[in-house]
Structures are given as C-alpha cells and as structure tokens.
Scaffold this motif. Structure first.
Motif, PDB file in Angstrom:
ATOM      1  N   PRO A   2     163.491 -54.786  24.269  1.00  0.00           N
ATOM      2  CA  PRO A   2     163.823 -54.455  25.657  1.00  0.00           C
ATOM      3  C   PRO A   2     164.934 -53.403  25.694  1.00  0.00           C
ATOM      4  O   PRO A   2     165.813 -53.398  24.849  1.00  0.00           O
ATOM      5  CB  PRO A   2     164.295 -55.797  26.229  1.00  0.00           C
ATOM      6  N   PHE A   3     164.842 -52.519  26.659  1.00  0.00           N
ATOM      7  CA  PHE A   3     165.838 -51.463  26.878  1.00  0.00           C
ATOM      8  C   PHE A   3     165.935 -50.459  25.725  1.00  0.00           C
ATOM      9  O   PHE A   3     164.958 -49.801  25.439  1.00  0.00           O
ATOM     10  CB  PHE A   3     167.198 -52.050  27.279  1.00  0.00           C
ATOM     11  N   PHE A   4     167.082 -50.361  25.040  1.00  0.00           N
ATOM     12  CA  PHE A   4     167.375 -49.161  24.251  1.00  0.00           C
ATOM     13  C   PHE A   4     166.451 -48.918  23.063  1.00  0.00           C
ATOM     14  O   PHE A   4     166.358 -47.790  22.590  1.00  0.00           O
ATOM     15  CB  PHE A   4     168.828 -49.173  23.786  1.00  0.00           C
ATOM     16  N   ASP A   5     165.840 -49.938  22.554  1.00  0.00           N
ATOM     17  CA  ASP A   5     164.887 -49.698  21.472  1.00  0.00           C
ATOM     18  C   ASP A   5     163.471 -49.983  21.920  1.00  0.00           C
ATOM     19  O   ASP A   5     162.631 -50.474  21.150  1.00  0.00           O
ATOM     20  CB  ASP A   5     165.256 -50.500  20.214  1.00  0.00           C
ATOM     21  N   SER A   6     163.184 -49.622  23.157  1.00  0.00           N
ATOM     22  CA  SER A   6     161.810 -49.701  23.642  1.00  0.00           C
ATOM     23  C   SER A   6     160.928 -48.783  22.799  1.00  0.00           C
ATOM     24  O   SER A   6     161.402 -47.822  22.194  1.00  0.00           O
ATOM     25  CB  SER A   6     161.752 -49.251  25.100  1.00  0.00           C
ATOM     26  N   VAL A   7     159.645 -49.100  22.738  1.00  0.00           N
ATOM     27  CA  VAL A   7     158.702 -48.241  22.018  1.00  0.00           C
ATOM     28  C   VAL A   7     158.796 -46.811  22.546  1.00  0.00           C
ATOM     29  O   VAL A   7     158.856 -45.844  21.772  1.00  0.00           O
ATOM     30  CB  VAL A   7     157.262 -48.777  22.162  1.00  0.00           C
ATOM     31  N   GLU A   8     158.836 -46.662  23.861  1.00  0.00           N
ATOM     32  CA  GLU A   8     158.895 -45.309  24.415  1.00  0.00           C
ATOM     33  C   GLU A   8     160.191 -44.602  24.018  1.00  0.00           C
ATOM     34  O   GLU A   8     160.204 -43.391  23.777  1.00  0.00           O
ATOM     35  CB  GLU A   8     158.813 -45.333  25.943  1.00  0.00           C
ATOM     36  N   SER A   9     161.294 -45.350  23.960  1.00  0.00           N
ATOM     37  CA  SER A   9     162.580 -44.749  23.593  1.00  0.00           C
ATOM     38  C   SER A   9     162.532 -44.194  22.180  1.00  0.00           C
ATOM     39  O   SER A   9     162.934 -43.050  21.930  1.00  0.00           O
ATOM     40  CB  SER A   9     163.695 -45.807  23.683  1.00  0.00           C
ATOM     41  N   LEU A  10     162.036 -44.999  21.254  1.00  0.00           N
ATOM     42  CA  LEU A  10     162.021 -44.566  19.858  1.00  0.00           C
ATOM     43  C   LEU A  10     161.009 -43.452  19.637  1.00  0.00           C
ATOM     44  O   LEU A  10     161.282 -42.490  18.911  1.00  0.00           O
ATOM     45  CB  LEU A  10     161.730 -45.763  18.947  1.00  0.00           C
ATOM     46  N   VAL A  11     159.843 -43.583  20.252  1.00  0.00           N
ATOM     47  CA  VAL A  11     158.816 -42.553  20.060  1.00  0.00           C
ATOM     48  C   VAL A  11     159.254 -41.238  20.699  1.00  0.00           C
ATOM     49  O   VAL A  11     159.162 -40.161  20.088  1.00  0.00           O
ATOM     50  CB  VAL A  11     157.456 -43.031  20.618  1.00  0.00           C
ATOM     51  N   SER A  12     159.769 -41.280  21.906  1.00  0.00           N
ATOM     52  CA  SER A  12     160.192 -40.026  22.542  1.00  0.00           C
ATOM     53  C   SER A  12     161.359 -39.406  21.790  1.00  0.00           C
ATOM     54  O   SER A  12     161.451 -38.187  21.672  1.00  0.00           O
ATOM     55  CB  SER A  12     160.579 -40.260  24.007  1.00  0.00           C
ATOM     56  N   HIS A  13     162.235 -40.244  21.261  1.00  0.00           N
ATOM     57  CA  HIS A  13     163.380 -39.745  20.483  1.00  0.00           C
ATOM     58  C   HIS A  13     162.894 -38.813  19.371  1.00  0.00           C
ATOM     59  O   HIS A  13     163.389 -37.691  19.218  1.00  0.00           O
ATOM     60  CB  HIS A  13     164.132 -40.947  19.895  1.00  0.00           C
ATOM     61  N   ILE A  14     161.936 -39.275  18.597  1.00  0.00           N
ATOM     62  CA  ILE A  14     161.499 -38.466  17.462  1.00  0.00           C
ATOM     63  C   ILE A  14     160.555 -37.349  17.899  1.00  0.00           C
ATOM     64  O   ILE A  14     160.559 -36.267  17.328  1.00  0.00           O
ATOM     65  CB  ILE A  14     160.891 -39.349  16.340  1.00  0.00           C
ATOM     66  N   PHE A  66     160.750 -35.610  20.629  1.00  0.00           N
ATOM     67  CA  PHE A  66     161.577 -34.502  21.125  1.00  0.00           C
ATOM     68  C   PHE A  66     162.334 -33.795  19.999  1.00  0.00           C
ATOM     69  O   PHE A  66     163.011 -32.800  20.221  1.00  0.00           O
ATOM     70  CB  PHE A  66     162.548 -34.971  22.209  1.00  0.00           C
ATOM     71  N   ALA A  67     162.261 -34.336  18.779  1.00  0.00           N
ATOM     72  CA  ALA A  67     162.823 -33.620  17.640  1.00  0.00           C
ATOM     73  C   ALA A  67     161.891 -32.519  17.142  1.00  0.00           C
ATOM     74  O   ALA A  67     162.302 -31.658  16.373  1.00  0.00           O
ATOM     75  CB  ALA A  67     163.120 -34.601  16.505  1.00  0.00           C
ATOM     76  N   GLY A  76     176.898 -26.409  22.292  1.00  0.00           N
ATOM     77  CA  GLY A  76     177.063 -27.013  20.974  1.00  0.00           C
ATOM     78  C   GLY A  76     176.879 -28.505  20.856  1.00  0.00           C
ATOM     79  O   GLY A  76     176.950 -29.036  19.742  1.00  0.00           O
ATOM     80  N   TRP A  77     176.619 -29.214  21.934  1.00  0.00           N
ATOM     81  CA  TRP A  77     176.360 -30.648  21.791  1.00  0.00           C
ATOM     82  C   TRP A  77     174.937 -30.844  21.275  1.00  0.00           C
ATOM     83  O   TRP A  77     174.033 -30.066  21.556  1.00  0.00           O
ATOM     84  CB  TRP A  77     176.514 -31.373  23.126  1.00  0.00           C
ATOM     85  N   GLY A  78     174.755 -31.924  20.526  1.00  0.00           N
ATOM     86  CA  GLY A  78     173.435 -32.227  19.970  1.00  0.00           C
ATOM     87  C   GLY A  78     173.317 -31.718  18.553  1.00  0.00           C
ATOM     88  O   GLY A  78     174.157 -30.947  18.077  1.00  0.00           O
ATOM     89  N   GLU A  79     172.282 -32.176  17.889  1.00  0.00           N
ATOM     90  CA  GLU A  79     172.050 -31.817  16.501  1.00  0.00           C
ATOM     91  C   GLU A  79     170.621 -31.321  16.356  1.00  0.00           C
ATOM     92  O   GLU A  79     169.751 -31.692  17.136  1.00  0.00           O
ATOM     93  CB  GLU A  79     172.241 -33.038  15.589  1.00  0.00           C
ATOM     94  N   PRO A  80     170.366 -30.497  15.349  1.00  0.00           N
ATOM     95  CA  PRO A  80     168.979 -30.112  15.108  1.00  0.00           C
ATOM     96  C   PRO A  80     168.125 -31.337  14.790  1.00  0.00           C
ATOM     97  O   PRO A  80     168.596 -32.261  14.146  1.00  0.00           O
ATOM     98  CB  PRO A  80     169.071 -29.175  13.897  1.00  0.00           C
ATOM     99  N   PHE A  81     166.915 -31.344  15.261  1.00  0.00           N
ATOM    100  CA  PHE A  81     165.934 -32.401  15.006  1.00  0.00           C
ATOM    101  C   PHE A  81     166.339 -33.751  15.604  1.00  0.00           C
ATOM    102  O   PHE A  81     166.497 -33.850  16.806  1.00  0.00           O
ATOM    103  CB  PHE A  81     165.583 -32.488  13.506  1.00  0.00           C
ATOM    104  N   PHE A  82     166.573 -34.775  14.794  1.00  0.00           N
ATOM    105  CA  PHE A  82     166.525 -36.152  15.302  1.00  0.00           C
ATOM    106  C   PHE A  82     167.598 -36.507  16.325  1.00  0.00           C
ATOM    107  O   PHE A  82     167.427 -37.457  17.078  1.00  0.00           O
ATOM    108  CB  PHE A  82     166.559 -37.153  14.150  1.00  0.00           C
ATOM    109  N   ASP A  83     168.695 -35.802  16.308  1.00  0.00           N
ATOM    110  CA  ASP A  83     169.686 -36.086  17.336  1.00  0.00           C
ATOM    111  C   ASP A  83     169.817 -34.917  18.309  1.00  0.00           C
ATOM    112  O   ASP A  83     170.908 -34.603  18.788  1.00  0.00           O
ATOM    113  CB  ASP A  83     171.045 -36.462  16.721  1.00  0.00           C
ATOM    114  N   SER A  84     168.698 -34.314  18.610  1.00  0.00           N
ATOM    115  CA  SER A  84     168.666 -33.289  19.643  1.00  0.00           C
ATOM    116  C   SER A  84     169.104 -33.904  20.969  1.00  0.00           C
ATOM    117  O   SER A  84     168.977 -35.114  21.179  1.00  0.00           O
ATOM    118  CB  SER A  84     167.247 -32.723  19.783  1.00  0.00           C
ATOM    119  N   VAL A  85     169.625 -33.055  21.850  1.00  0.00           N
ATOM    120  CA  VAL A  85     170.009 -33.538  23.183  1.00  0.00           C
ATOM    121  C   VAL A  85     168.818 -34.224  23.850  1.00  0.00           C
ATOM    122  O   VAL A  85     168.950 -35.318  24.419  1.00  0.00           O
ATOM    123  CB  VAL A  85     170.519 -32.372  24.054  1.00  0.00           C
TER     124      VAL A  85
END
Lengths: 325, 325, 325, 325
Positions: free
Chosen positions: A195-207, A209-210, B191-200
């Motif tokens: 629930p919340f911060f480690d939702s499937v959508e959160s983790l998938v969108s995180h990577i 958007f990389a 300058g905030w954010g990181e390349p790839f996995f910690d992108s804004v």
C-alpha cells in the motif's frame, strides 16, 4: 544514484564514449541458467539498424564478469560490461558551450560543475539502456513464468505499421518522431506490491521514467479514467482467483497486483537530436545562436524502446517478486 | 513498505476505522517554524464537505508528538497523529466475503492472509492521505522558496467550473466521476535529480502513484509528445540561467531539473464506491452476485486530491533538495 | 535517520521530556498475535526501580495506534506510542551553555543549529530505548522459534552477582559503573546474512551500536581471537546440519549464519551523568568551569540494557529472516 | 546485498577464481582528481609478499571503466575492475564435499543451493578486499582533509615489531595468527552521524564487520569502559570547538562526531586456512574426517588488513560527509 531495487538491485554505469557501459545486478537468486548467448535476442532487438535508427553500430557483446559459474548464477552479484568501440568523439566537441535543446548537456554541466563527460551525452546517453536491457534479461529469467511483452502502438501519431510515410518524411526533413508503447505483464500472482509508497505502479513508473525520453506513464485505462464514471470504470470480479471481467485497473488495486495482466502505456518523446538547425543559447557567445547537431542519431528512438521498456518493467517485477516471496 | 525518501523520509501508518492515522517524518532539517496552526490551511483543503465529497466529517486536528520544540523543528523525527472519531464500522461488515470492485478489499485479504483490517478499507483507505498532507506541510516549509501548486483541470471530462451538471447527475445516479489535475512547482534550481533511476520524474511519479486512484502521470507535454516531431518538442534555451522558450520538457532534462517550472498532470479515476448495485464475486456464495455498497463516499475524489498531490510532489522535492544540498 | 531494516523496518521518534516516545514498525508480517499485555514483561525488565537505576518511574503503557486488528497484526505498519508523564524539565535548564561530558548535549546543539530539544537529552535520551524494546517484542514474535537472550556478565569489572559492594560504593560516591553483557540467539537456520556489507555481524553491530552507551561489540571469541592461532580458533564441523564442535565463530562464517548459536558480547560504558562535580567547558563563561549535574539517573545503565540488547538483536534478525525467506 | 552507503554507495562484485573482482562507486562527487596511479600506494600496501602473506601474487592493475574523464571524476558512477590472472582452481576441487573450518564453504553451498562458485572461496574470498581498497582510495580523496590511518598493534598477542618469532613458529607449524589493529580518523567536523540507527559507530562497525575475519570492533576506551567508573570515563570538554581533555569516547557522543579523533580497534581472527590437518565433516563420506588444505594462504591475514580497514572507515566517513553536507 544509479541504483534501483531493494532485493533485486540494479546498478548502471558507463558512458557513451568512454571505455564502455555496464551493470551490476545484486540480489539475483542462485541457480538461474545464464550464459552469454541468452542476451543475444534482447540485445538484437535493442540494436539500431532498422529504418529510423542510428547508423552507429556496436558489437554489443556482453562480458559476464562475475556471479556466474558453470552456466548458472551463483547468488553473488552479476556484473556485465560492454566495451565501446565505434565512437566518434570529435562530433561532440562544442556541446560544452552550445548545449543541445532537449538533451542533458546543460544540466549535466551545471550539476557536475563542468566535470561531466559530455561526449555523446556521456553517462546520460541512451547507450546506457544497453546495460539496462542486459539486466532485464536476468530479471526475465528470475521471473520464471511471469512474462513481459512490449509493443509499439503509434509512431508520430500514426498507428504502428501505417507510420512509414511519416517516418520517411521526418528523416528527409532532418526531423524526429515520438511514439506510444504498451507493455503487458502476465501471470503475476495476487499480492505483489505494498500500500502507498511501494505500490506496483510506484515502483514500475519509477524505473520506467528512468528510460530516456519517457514523458508519461499510465496504467489500465490511464488518462481515459479521468473522463469515466465509476459505473464505467470498476472491474467486476468474476472468479475466486480474482479475475475481473474487464481490466481498467491495469492489474492493480490499492497498489497490489490483483492477478490480472499488468498493463501500462508509455509516451516516448521525439528524439531530441535533429538534423535541422535550432536556435538555442550559446554560452561562449552569451546569446542565442543557431546550433547544427552533428553525430549519428535515431529519427525515432521509440522504435528501439520496446525491449528497454520490457527490461525496466521486468526489473521492477523481479524486485517485487523477491520482496513478496 | 510505507516509507518514501532517502533523506527526507516519510512513514505513513494508520487505518480508516482504527485509533487513527499518522506520519513520521524523519530527516526534516532543524530550525523550521512548525506549530499546529500551520497545518490548518492544507488540512482544510483536503477536508470533505463540498458538493460531491463524503459527509463523513472529522475534526482532523494534528497532534505533534515529537521533533518540535518551542515552535521549531529540532532535527529529530517529527511524528504526527490524527485520531479517528467519526467511524461507522458496521457499514463494512460484509466486505470480507463480497469485496468491492475497484477497491483493495480482495487483494488486501489475500496478501495479508485474511488479517487485514477491512473496515473502511483499513490501511488502504484514502484517509491515510490526511497524514500525507501533514507531511506535505512540513515538506513545503522545508522547500523554502520552491512553491508547489495543484489545480483541477477537468471533472468527468468537463472543464473544471463547467462540471456542476455532470456532478449533480452522477450524485443523483449514485455514480462517481474521475478528474484531471495539474501540478506546477516553481523556483527549483538547476541540478536536482540523478541520471536514470533517481530522475526527478522517477521520484515524483513514484510518490504520486502512491495516491489512491491515480491512473496516469505525465510531465511537460506528456502523452502529446508521442505525437510530436522533435522540431515541435525541443525547448530552446534562451538565457544563461537555463530558461527555455517553451517548457515541453516539464522542467526536466535527462532526469535533472533544468531551472524551469516542473509541470505534471495526473489522472484520477472515478471513486470506486458507487451507490448503484454492482455485479461482483461473492466468496460466501461462490458465485457472482449483486453488491450494494453502503457507507459514506465521495462522488468525485479528484475534488479533494489537489492538496494531496501538492503534498506528494513537495515530499519528493524536499528529498531531492536535501540530497542535492 | 532513525530507520533500521530493509524488510522489517523500525522507525523511532520522541523525546525525553516531550509528549512521549514511539516507534513505527513497517514490514511486520500479518497474523502475529499482538495485544497490549504482550509488551508487559519486556517493558518491566527495562523499567528502572532496582538498586542502581533512576528513580524516575513512568507507567510506560504502550498504546497500539495501528497495524493491529482483533489481536493480530494486519501487515500494515504498527505504530506504538508511550506518553511521558513524570518529567522535570527544570532540571536541565543550563545544559545549553554548560554541556555535560559524555552526553550528546554539545554535539546535538551544534549539529542541529541550536534547535535540538535539550531537556533530558531530548531525542538522544535513553528513554527512546523504551520504543526500541517495544519494537523488539514484535521482532521476537516475528522470529517464531528463534530465541534471543541477554545476560549481564560483569558490572564495573566485577562478576554479576558479586558487584553489589562496587555498586553501593559508586552510588555513595555519586559515581557510575560500566558493564559487560552477552547475547545469544538460538535456532537460527543456516543461510541468513549476505557476504560483505550485509553480513550478520554488520547488521547486528549496526543496530547494537545504536544503543546509547555501547562502546564495543564482539562475536564468538571476539577480541580474544586476535591472540589465538588458527589451530585454536577454527571450529570443526561435526554434523551434516553444520553443527560445530566449538563456536568461536559465534555462529557466523563469511557473514552468513552457520546454524550454531549467534553469540556476542557488548561493552556498556558507565553512565555519563554522575553526581560528583566535573570540570568542563562553560560556553556562557567562555572557559572551563565546574558542572554539577542534577536530574535523576542510573548509577549503572548496563543493568537495564539486557532487554534493550535483546530487542536490537531481535530486530536485526527479524529483518534477516524476512530478507531470506 | 553487496551495497553500502546512502549517498556514497559502494557495490562489490567478483570472485577469487573468476574473471576478476570489481567495484562500482555510485554517488562520488564530480571534480575529484582520479587517475590509475592514484591507486598504486594503497594497492601495494594490501599486496601480499611480505613474510606471513600468501605467495599468490597478482598484478592488481585497476581498470577505470567509467565515471572518470580527463583525470577527474564526473559525478557518474565509477566502475573499476581487476582481472584475475594467477589462479590455480584445481587446488579447491574437493571443498564441496569437505568444507574448510572457519571458511564460508559450507554456508555458501547451503545458502546458494549448491550454485556458489567455491573456487578459492569464490565471492567470499579476501580477494574482494582489493575492490574495497580501490573504493577506499576514492573515499579518501572525497574526504579531503579528513585523514584515516590504521596501524597494527599486536600479532598473535605479541606487540607489533616483537612478533617475528611467533610468526616464524606459526609458519613452521603450518599454523596462523590473529592480530589487533587500530584506526584513527582525524579532522572530522562536529556533527556527522545521526542519533540511534545511523550513529557513526553503527555505520563504521557495519562496514568494518564486512571485512573478512573481523571478530570485534570497539570505539574509544572500548571494552575497557565496561570496567570503568563514570568519573574515569567522561571526557571533559576543554575548548569551544569541542576538544576534550581525554578521548575515551573515541570521537563520538550520542552517535554524532564530536570534533575529536575517531578511534577504533579491530580484532582480526587467525587465518582460517592452516597447513596442519584438521578434523571436520566430510559430506561425501557422511562423517568427520581429516582435511588437509592445499592452496596458498596468509599465515597472518591481519598483516594485510590495515589498508582494508582504512578503506572501510573512509567509505563510511565519505557517506557521512555527503549525508551531512
């Protein structure tokens, strides 16, 4: 930070015109079959060469440095490197003073105090997705029966398959096109995600958007849901396994996988490097001036993204699987 | 895991019908003015009461348990709790056997082996966003001059302000509506954010998809970029500070803030709880049966999301700020 | 950061003389029996009252705010708070200008720019171990058959049981004593921990050094190993389950549990607060001056540490268990 | 997981008898001078060759794969690899059935389901400390004026310098010796570290216990503190900068650096590999049997640990520095 994942942890490194690019996959389970040829199919899919992709061709042969013994993963970190060979660094000499619109040249120089490797975008280059695809191959094998498949839906607004004329026009005009992709992951059991911060959508969108060039991510009915009524949007459960009659939720409720296909769509912007002259700030001259980009580029980077998208989604799912086992 | 952030770390806890909900903000800098009245404005914005929102009204008075001394943050974790008072748990008695479509009832029961608190959605409830808004108040203060503002663009597909008829119709029909929101963060340095996995975009989308009901997130020109040409999409830099003539990138290049406004749009699905009867699986009967949802609900949850969205974005930005200072 | 753990994650908050102290345990599995009385035994063990412990007595009644429903954990974060009641803040008024030797007064003021809550040590107070013990109760229940037991070996250099005279002498002289503790965890299966950075010793020492006053941690034969020969130190394996004839390794090889008891010893410094006058810097006067500490303190804090040590070790082991399941 | 650090993040990979070992340092600031020769001194110190160290000699030439451009770090991850050359894998063929006492052979085989690379200890090998030392070189440069120095205090219980006879005796008898080391870090400003879980001692001990063979870690007066009185142990502050008249606290109060030298002592066990025959379980025979270890080993691994210890402490401090800047 170039690290993703809590149990299946991926670390990217490398530059477009340095010695090479690579990845360290930490937390990969032991006993997975893994040999160099296993990477060939996905690396080939990522490779340029098709109409609309860059003429820079690299061998892209992965070297498995560690974590594999007698054709199986050992449980130790798997490090893989790809050497750069076909580089033309001279092409990028003036990016420091005249940064390319839509690229990271300006922000990289500012963020890293002028020390960033600017050649071909350096560490920000799309070439890093080579390492991401390699990690994706391992993630897919880790996932076992869970499959991840990406397809191109649109190129430059045209349905994929009907986009050739648009693409030729863009190439002829030194221009570029964006694209729309879909990704479907099947056979995910009920219960992955938090629930919340480690939702499937959160983790998938995180990577997702990389991945360079991604502008939007939507799950299930996505942006269309904003225009729907609840009576049109809700998915009735039709079986005790959790199967729903429709899948507008895209396989996730409350951040948790619900046993149906995980579905997402991803918007990829048009390649930032175009052949046509552009007006942008010239820091040497202290004023806006015309920039003409040299170097070799893709007219539509979206054409090469499907396998990268699969890799990203597979990595997130492998982490979720291990976290939930 | 209900934790977000590497330096500005937010931990949510609580349930809809338990003792209350709360948040622990770890890593908040010392010396920030923080008193109970500072929370009033944002908590009021989140509160229900307007047309289309639930008649369940709570006092929502935050208790600052720790990390504040003489009206200033101390550098120690800030814990805040909100007591639940106006609960009617009897309303939810049959959710165990007849889970609501579009809710987490089914996945929660399965994921947590039948031990989840199902009353009002338990820990999955939108009531947890109360704690998120409180954390957002602290994040906004931490951000100093960086401002974060959300607005509603559409309700049920109608432009906000022209949506009243649609809303009345939905209420009358026991139905619900989705909505489209925009969020803009200004004065972010380069300058905030990181390349790839910690992108804004990675960090912001991660936390925005933690908001219940979010189906899609796009930055800058977003999904429209998939249909654009590079010559239409690139933002020319027009000043040495990095200001661009247009802002199709939404304030980010290569994952790094470029000094322009961070802009994103978010799709919120229609409230899953509707008054009309729905067909869905009844686990007690072992077959699909009609479900009639009782309880008090929002006809359009999107109406209450703007301040939650601001909070989520502010938290991600506060973390980025501290990571980059 | 006051967060420990990757899957069983513990977050402490609170101050000695604020509203209270508390803990949020994120990642606790669902279905564990947990009611308020379960905390009584360990909280009682931590409580002061015995000879050599502070006369500040608190009720220390835990309030379970979240994550528990009908006497079982739900899988959602478990937040627990303890209210402070018996505080005498006036005792600490001059610590800002005349920081106590051996305490965090000086570093807290400097680190947090003068905003730290200095009353009774604020967030640095040993009172926070109350919350740690509560988290330890949950960890122990999570561990199932793995048991964790601490004992006092020495007080002020004397064997425990033969230390009374030393303790009376210290109390009479307004002085304090250190102590030596042992902790043994049994029934750990083979295979917990990771090579190098997440070795069992790394994770256990990490959290044990978070206990105020700990000066040293050793596993198995510990510092004595530095004076041994390999032929004296190696533990021969004597059974197929991994049981060794001796246990000089303390239950760990290469960072991985080997199926034998995990054994560690911990040195606790003498309580920093002593009744005798001390010379230390007076920032108001700009010179060294005599300090006389008021307030109520333990003559030997080590006497109260065993249950705290058990809690710390149990938390690390619960995280390792969940990471390896 | 082979990852340490939140901002200065180190990832180890490799095996004793595979292609090589390496490290990826993520989060290293841009603009630090870094060229291959910078590694020579520390790598030389770690190298074997002195009396009591293994006759396996490797070139140990680091290849800087990424993150460095024109002799400066770029802000992107720095990956470094060392090729293995001088391997004799045949020496280790029977470790699978007859695991060595004091080594990870047994636990590695069990933890990784028989898939671990057992040759020379595989990923558990002390050879991985080569990569740790390389990361330490970068950490030391990142630390600027903060210096980290390790010395050997004792070998086999004898004062360093008076240990030669003991060492010769051990070598002659096919035996090995443990050792005691000290590490001092100077010029650390006041304020690094966090209360409780991210105390300086927590982070430093975490990484120091990752060094193979470490059995105990103590700070300041360490285990001796358990036998002291408060009046003997407290360090009076004698200057406004925080300087104390003594340094029994080892430079840390309440988990936070206090401006004095960080001092720690570390016990290293005797090398597990000894030439003398040992009785241990033979899994092929299903009973205890004699094991004679072949291969090339250090009679006293502690002799090579100082530079590894410096590296570990420097990495922890670099992370603390970046977290507190």
């Amino acid at each position: 930070m170039n690290t993703f994942g809590r149990k299946f942890r991926v670390n990217l490194f490398g530059e477009s015109h340095g010695a090479g690019v690579g990845v360290c996959v930490d937390g990969c389970p032991a006993g997975i079959d893994l040999r160099q040829p296993d990477f060939a199919a996905d690396l080939q899919r990522r490779k340029s060469g098709a109409r609309g992709t860059t003429p820079r061709i690299e061998a892209d042969a992965p070297e498995l440095l560690s974590g594999v013994f007698e054709g199986k993963t050992t449980g130790a970190p798997v490090a893989i490197i790809f050497r750069n060979e076909n580089t033309r660094s001279g092409d990028y000499a003036d990016l420091l003073s005249h940064p390319r619109p839509g690229h990271a040249d300006f922000v990289a120089a500012r963020k890293f105090g002028g020390y960033a490797d600017y050649r071909g975008g350096g560490h920000f280059s799309g070439r890093l997705t080579l390492a991401l695809v390699a990690a994706g191959v391992i993630a897919k094998k880790t996932l076992g029966g869970v499959t991840v498949t990406s397809t191109i839906l649109e190129v430059g607004g045209a349905k994929y398959g009907e986009h050739e004329a648009l693409l030729e026009e863009a190439i002829a005009g030194g221009d570029s096109l964006g694209g729309l992709l879909e990704c479907v992951a099947s056979n995910i059991p009920v219960g992955w995600g938090e629930p919340f911060f480690d939702s499937v959508e959160s983790l998938v969108s995180h990577i997702v958007f990389a991945i360079p060039g991604v502008r939007g991510v939507e799950f299930g009915s996505g942006f269309a849901a904003a225009r729907q009524k609840g009576s049109e949007h809700n998915d009735p459960i039709v079986a005790s396994c959790g199967k729903t009659g429709t899948n507008r939720a895209g396989g996730v409720n409350g951040g948790i996988s619900n046993g149906n296909d995980l579905t997402l769509r991803v918007a990829v912007k048009p390649t930032a490097s175009i052949g046509a002259p552009q007006q942008t700030f010239d820091f040497a001259k202290g004023r806006v001036d015309e920039l003409l980009i040299r170097g070799r580029h893709d007219a539509c980077i979206a054409l090469r993204v499907p396998v990268v998208l699969e890799a990203a989604v597979a990595i997130a799912l492998a982490d979720l699987m291990l976290l939930n086992s």
